[in-house]
Design a protein around this motif. Structure first.
Motif, short mmCIF file in Angstrom:
data_model
loop_
_atom_site.label_atom_id
_atom_site.label_comp_id
_atom_site.label_asym_id
_atom_site.label_seq_id
_atom_site.Cartn_x
_atom_site.Cartn_y
_atom_site.Cartn_z
N LEU A 147 0.83 -1.19 0.00
CA LEU A 147 0.00 0.00 0.00
C LEU A 147 0.88 1.25 0.00
O LEU A 147 0.66 2.19 -0.77
N LEU A 148 1.88 1.22 0.87
CA LEU A 148 2.77 2.39 0.95
C LEU A 148 3.48 2.63 -0.37
O LEU A 148 3.75 3.76 -0.74
N SER B 115 7.50 1.78 2.97
CA SER B 115 7.26 0.56 2.21
C SER B 115 8.43 -0.41 2.36
O SER B 115 8.24 -1.61 2.57
N VAL B 116 9.64 0.14 2.28
CA VAL B 116 10.82 -0.72 2.39
C VAL B 116 10.93 -1.30 3.80
O VAL B 116 11.17 -2.49 3.98
N VAL B 117 10.71 -0.44 4.81
CA VAL B 117 10.86 -0.89 6.19
C VAL B 117 9.82 -1.96 6.53
O VAL B 117 10.14 -3.01 7.08
N THR B 118 8.56 -1.71 6.14
CA THR B 118 7.53 -2.69 6.50
C THR B 118 7.79 -4.01 5.77
O THR B 118 7.56 -5.08 6.32
N ARG B 119 8.30 -3.91 4.59
CA ARG B 119 8.61 -5.14 3.89
C ARG B 119 9.74 -5.89 4.59
O ARG B 119 9.72 -7.09 4.74
N GLY B 120 10.72 -5.12 5.06
CA GLY B 120 11.81 -5.73 5.82
C GLY B 120 11.30 -6.40 7.07
O GLY B 120 11.72 -7.51 7.42
N ALA C 46 9.54 -9.58 6.20
CA ALA C 46 10.43 -10.66 5.77
C ALA C 46 11.46 -10.99 6.84
O ALA C 46 12.18 -11.98 6.74
N GLN C 47 11.56 -10.14 7.86
CA GLN C 47 12.55 -10.34 8.93
C GLN C 47 13.98 -10.30 8.42
O GLN C 47 14.82 -11.09 8.82
N ARG C 48 14.23 -9.42 7.52
CA ARG C 48 15.59 -9.31 6.98
C ARG C 48 15.69 -8.03 6.19
O ARG C 48 14.71 -7.29 6.01
N PHE C 49 16.90 -7.77 5.67
CA PHE C 49 17.08 -6.61 4.80
C PHE C 49 16.32 -6.82 3.49
O PHE C 49 16.14 -7.96 3.06
N ALA D 281 15.11 -3.18 -6.47
CA ALA D 281 14.69 -1.97 -7.18
C ALA D 281 14.11 -0.96 -6.19
O ALA D 281 14.39 0.24 -6.25
N LEU D 282 13.33 -1.46 -5.24
CA LEU D 282 12.75 -0.58 -4.22
C LEU D 282 13.85 0.12 -3.44
O LEU D 282 13.75 1.30 -3.11
N THR D 283 14.89 -0.63 -3.12
CA THR D 283 15.95 -0.07 -2.28
C THR D 283 16.78 0.95 -3.03
O THR D 283 17.08 2.02 -2.50
N ILE D 284 17.14 0.65 -4.28
CA ILE D 284 18.01 1.62 -4.96
C ILE D 284 17.26 2.91 -5.27
O ILE D 284 17.83 3.99 -5.21
#
Ligand code: HEM
Lengths: 549, 323
Positions: B7-8, B95-100, B103-106, B115-118
């Motif tokens: 969503l984010l 979005s990146v943080v909640t996904r992390g 997933a319990q990881r980077f 792609a989200l991270t870069i």
């Protein structure tokens, strides 16, 4: 980044035309051409382009099976590509030619630069230009007492290289940049040397190792399923050691995704007591002169066959997995089955072979022969029995994972029955009253054993490379001068004129700030009267200070 | 958590779009920013002259241009654009943080996450840059455009369900390697924007008035763009070098060889060589700046090829196959 002079053609070459000495001129010009920045650029570009086929075509050094598959798919094209080195791009003559030329150019380029740089390091900062006010940075220090030695001391404190001359102080900083640049380029040679050593004196072998002392292996080439030996190495150069897989632990998530693998081995190295070691995917077993890597794993069903004479034989054969849930396929062969113990006569038509499918987690409600999970939660073995001549003695190399299809097609090897799902300990009695038992499984590990003597050189070179690169990109060469002009020569009213000038020798947007701070420091914090002779605003920093700062 | 992340991401994309609209409004109503005009003054080439050598004649200081009529509405739109970009960046970060967390990881286990991270790195770097150098603000339109394109592609084409890492990816060198690769890729991505705009702007300056060149009318001066391009690349290149080296160290531990010309490695090598070529070209006086900039653009295309193309077309050891 500085604007380097191109090294193409120093105008020093005197006109030696009269002697028409082309035998000298030609190689010399060729050399100049080769060591020019433009050539380096072109060669770099060529190197990048030449690497592309290495990713598009399957490479033998990466995956032999893919190369063979390519041959099957393009039987006409493949041999042509083979001749062009398409399946071994990175060892091909043309790829080598490009990087060797590039490195020749590199050496030819950095040797003169190294010489110039060493000279520059030893020489004193040059004398002040006549007119400091023509420099990009200029300031007049009205309140200053003209004590140049104090200025020199301050500059030295700020780690400038300083020379005091009659009425002037010259200072220079930032040789750092060129030092870094040379380090960087030299370390590229280090990387090449390390890579070269590795390929000449390195070796590797792959081995599938089944658990158990009866399957231990020792480090000789014959014991590897596949190996590669550097051209400067003899098979007897391999370090002696033996390995026995004692335990293999694979952890999986409920989804079936692998979580961790760990192999435990008994190691017997020459000159040491046998010891127990364990290693995993990202932490190899480091032995003296070799490293052992864990590449894969699987199950080896233990199958016992009791023949018509009541003699039992046991086979422990690895079944390679065919999918992510470790559905594994393989064969168990008993070429010595049904040999009459009284006469010792072997009847080749009575050899036994079993084609097997092993499911670590057998589905209970479907008939699909696919494992549900890679761990052994509900193991089951399906066997198809064949009797007849296995065709092992024909001299034709055959796989140890499948039965010889030719023998089956020729009717020399016949299917004699299919088992139900065998659980651990189950016995299946065949039509001729012989018996097969599924005794369980042993784990196996796929190991890669390697030694690369150039590795350390490459690692150290890479470290130097990175350091040099950062020095080179962050460093900025610049000079400053301070001059005291005695009264009379000066146009100002005061008794003497103290002025400063600065020249950045590389692109350095923050120089104005540094210069201003320096002037403030030598005047004891007082702002200078006239900061810039050139109308270039001191405070206007036209550059983002990102990047090289 | 995973749904929140998705969503984010949608919120972030919409916010980047809104930022584009604000930038476009500034484009339409605003005048060129003051500093951008100032930067049009021919920059004096700094040549490496030894002391005592004749100095290059100074160019006369540019006459101060007529004071631009303050285009208030444009400036407001521009400032709003930056703020909206920052908000978009926050949603993106969320979005990146909640996904992390999910997933319990980077978040760099697959192409989508990478792609989200870069893009997040690129946005963050852009925000830092634009606060320090407000005169670059006009570039924001194209930065936001790049984000919308990248994130849109990532979300629609590469989306992957949250999952754990393969055993081979659990290594501290892996974390260092991918963090370095993500960070430098983000900066290269950001560097790509001024590189493109430089080419457009210098075309505009040469009198071209057809479509892409018309975009160059309001962006910062060509020389400023070119230097920004170089700065960003010079900053990213050592980090990229480090990331490749860390990857080699990891490969040594995982597969027993530090370099094996696996397609991903091959393309990392190609990008490295092309960017090295860019730095060379820029340092070579006889190579035109626009040629050098084209090499930088080529470099970014090879990065994209590695990020996307290699995963799609080739099979290798790198288990990033989450397409
Ligand atoms: C093996 C291939 C090469 C690679 C990968 C390479 C890479 C690089 C890189 C990345 C830079 C920019 C960083 C820095 O300023 O230090 C650079 C700078 C430089 N390279 Fe190379 N280079 C190579 C070969 C050469 C050759 C053959 C020459 C000479 C003909 C050369 C001459 C230079 C010079 C003069 C600079 C300095 C530019 C400046 O002033 O900043 N390089 N090189």
């Amino acid at each position: 980044m500085s604007q380097v002079d191109e090294r193409t053609a120093p105008p020093a070459a005197p006109p030696t035309r009269r002697r028409a000495n082309w035998a000298v001129a030609l190689p010399r010009n060729a050399w100049r051409q080769l060591t020019s920045m433009r050539t380096a650029l072109v060669l770099l570009f060529l190197l990048a382009v030449a690497a592309i086929p290495g990713s598009v075509l399957p490479q033998r050094s990466v995956n032999v099976d893919q190369v063979n598959a390519y041959y099957d798919r393009h039987p006409k094209l493949a041999p042509v590509l083979e001749r062009l080195g398409g399946f071994e791009v990175f060892a091909s003559p043309w790829f080598s030619a490009i990087y060797l030329l590039l490195f020749t150019s590199l050496v030819g380029c950095i040797l003169p630069r190294l010489r110039d740089h060493l000279r520059a390091l030893r020489s004193a900062p040059p004398d002040a230009p006549r007119r400091l006010d023509r420099l990009p940075q200029h300031a007049v220090l009205p309140g200053h007492d003209g004590d140049l030695s104090a200025i020199a001391a301050e500059l030295r404190r700020q780690r400038w290289r300083v020379v005091a001359r009659e009425g002037t102080v010259s200072a220079e900083k930032g040789h750092f940049k060129e030092t870094g640049n040379l380090l960087f380029h030299l370390s590229l040679i280090g990387v090449l040397v390390g890579v070269g050593l590795g390929s000449w004196y390195g070796w590797h072998g792959n081995r599938l190792l089944v658990a158990g002392s009866d399957h231990a292996f020792c480090n000789t080439l014959q014991q590897y399923d596949e190996y590669g030996l550097g051209p400067r190495l003899h098979p007897t150069d391999l370090p002696p050691f033996c390995l026995e897989l004692t335990d293999f632990e694979a952890k999986f998530l409920d989804s079936g995704q692998p979580d961790s693998y760990r192999a435990t081995v008994n190691v017997d190295e020459a000159g040491g007591a046998p010891r127990r070691e364990s290693f995993s995917v990202n932490s190899p077993l480091r032995l003296d002169g070799a490293n052992v890597y864990l590449l894969g794993h699987g199950y080896a069903p233990v199958i016992r066959y009791t023949d018509r004479y009541g003699r039992s034989q046991t086979s422990v054969v690895p079944f390679p997995e065919s999918d992510a849930t470790m559905t594994s396929q393989g064969v168990a062969m008993f070429p010595d089955a049904n040999v009459d113990p009284k006469t010792g006569e072997r009847d080749p038509s009575l050899q036994m072979g079993f084609q097997g499918l092993y499911l670590p987690t057998t589905p209970t409600d479907t008939f699909e022969a696919r494992s549900l999970h890679p761990a052994e939660r509900n193991p089951g073995l399906l066997l198809v029995a064949y009797r007849g001549d296995l065709g092992l003695g024909t001299g034709i190399p055959s796989s140890v994972y499948v039965l010889n299809q030719r023998q089956i097609d020729d009717g020399k090897l016949e299917e004699v029955g299919r088992s139900k799902v065998l659980r651990k300990g189950d016995t299946w009695t065949l039509g001729d009253d012989t018996k097969v038992e599924f005794l369980g499984t042993r784990p196996f590990a796929v190991l890669s054993v390697r030694h690369d003597p150039g590795e350390m050189i490459v690692l150290v070179s890479a470290g130097v490379l990175l350091t040099g690169l950062m020095m080179s990109l962050a460093g900025r060469r610049r000079r400053v001068w301070f001059r005291v002009t005695p009264a009379g020569d000066s146009t100002t009213a005061s008794s003497r004129l103290v002025e400063a000038g600065g020249l950045p020798r590389t692109d350095y947007p923050g120089f104005a700030d540094e210069f201003a701070a320096l002037v403030a420091a030598v005047t004891g914090g007082e702002p200078a009267a006239e900061r810039s002779a050139n109308g270039r605003g001191q405070r206007d920093r036209p550059e983002p200070r990102e990047g090289t700062d | 958590m995973a749904e929140l992340s998705n969503l984010l991401l949608v919120v972030a994309i919409l916010a980047y779009l809104l930022a584009m609209v604000c930038h476009a409004a500034e484009y339409a109503f605003g005048s060129r920013s003051v500093v951008a005009r100032a930067a049009t003054r021919p920059a004096r080439e700094l040549v490496a002259v030894g002391a005592g050598a004749p100095m290059k004649a100074d160019l006369p200081p540019a006459p101060p241009g007529p004071p631009a009529p303050p285009a208030r509405s444009g400036a407001i739109a521009g400032r709003a654009a930056v703020i909206v970009t920052a908000l978009a960046g926050l949603a993106h970060l969320g979005s990146v943080v909640t996904r992390g967390v999910a997933a319990q990881r980077f978040t760099w286990g697959n192409m989508y996450e990478f792609a989200l991270t870069i893009t997040l790195v690129a946005t963050a770097a852009w925000l830092v840059l634009v606060t320090r150098r407000p005169e670059l603000r006009h570039l924001g339109l194209f930065v936001a455009l790049a984000m919308v394109l990248m994130l849109g592609t990532a979300g629609m084409v590469f989306y992957t369900e949250v999952g754990p890492l393969m055993p081979a990816l659990k290594s501290s060198w892996f974390i260092v390697h991918v963090a370095g690769a993500a960070f430098s890729s983000g900066i290269f991505l950001l560097g790509f924007v001024p590189a493109m705009m430089y080419l457009i702007r210098s075309g505009y300056d040469r009198g071209k008035r057809s479509f892409p060149y018309t975009l160059g009318r309001r962006v910062p001066a060509a020389a400023a763009l070119e230097r920004l391009t170089f700065r960003l690349h010079a900053f990213a290149f050592p980090i990229w070098t480090f990331a490749v080296a860390a990857g080699a160290i990891w490969a040594e531990a995982a597969w027993g060889r530090y370099w094996g010309w696996d397609p991903k490695e091959t393309w990392a090598f190609i990008s490295w060589v092309v960017y090295a070529g860019y730095l060379h070209a820029r340092a070579t006086p006889s190579v035109k700046r626009s040629t050098a900039t084209w090499i930088a653009i080529l470099g970014f295309l090879t990065m994209l090829m590695n990020l996307i193309g290699v995963n799609l077309f080739f099979s290798g050891l790198h288990s990033y196959a989450g397409v």
